[in-house]
Design a protein around this motif. Sequence first.
Motif, short mmCIF file in Angstrom:
data_model
loop_
_atom_site.label_atom_id
_atom_site.label_comp_id
_atom_site.label_asym_id
_atom_site.label_seq_id
_atom_site.Cartn_x
_atom_site.Cartn_y
_atom_site.Cartn_z
N UNK A 274 37.95 81.38 101.36
CA UNK A 274 38.48 79.96 101.02
C UNK A 274 37.77 79.35 99.68
N UNK A 275 36.33 79.84 99.74
CA UNK A 275 35.88 79.40 98.27
C UNK A 275 36.66 80.33 96.91
N UNK A 276 36.94 81.59 97.28
CA UNK A 276 37.56 82.37 96.31
C UNK A 276 39.02 81.72 95.81
N UNK A 277 39.48 81.29 96.90
CA UNK A 277 40.96 80.52 96.58
C UNK A 277 40.82 79.31 95.82
N UNK A 278 39.55 78.31 96.29
CA UNK A 278 39.43 77.20 95.45
C UNK A 278 39.14 77.66 94.09
N UNK A 279 38.15 78.43 93.58
CA UNK A 279 38.01 79.02 92.39
C UNK A 279 39.10 79.49 91.77
N UNK A 280 40.01 80.05 92.37
CA UNK A 280 41.28 80.59 91.81
C UNK A 280 42.23 79.57 91.27
N UNK A 281 42.21 78.39 92.26
CA UNK A 281 43.04 77.34 91.95
C UNK A 281 42.58 76.69 90.71
#
Length: 91
Positions: free
Chosen positions: A37-44
Amino acid sequence: MSKTVEEQVIAIIAEQALMEPQDVSPEATLEDLGIDSLGLVEAVFAIEETFDVSVPFNANEPAESEFDITNVRSMVRAVEQLVAQKADTGT
């Protein structure tokens, strides 16, 4: 030669997955790639910065978001739509 939206989104996702872009399959899910989830937020955030768009994403409930994170291909299509909308409005 400038990169396409697809190439840029895949590069962002690959960076979060600690992979080479050519190793990221369009059908892969974020889970398949080991992106949490943190990686997803960083990708966004990286997508917003790269394309100067605002991603309609709810980090608390990603499944309920308007931004489709089903797989890499769906994320690319969602970003392409945001970029097209931005071009249409001239902002």
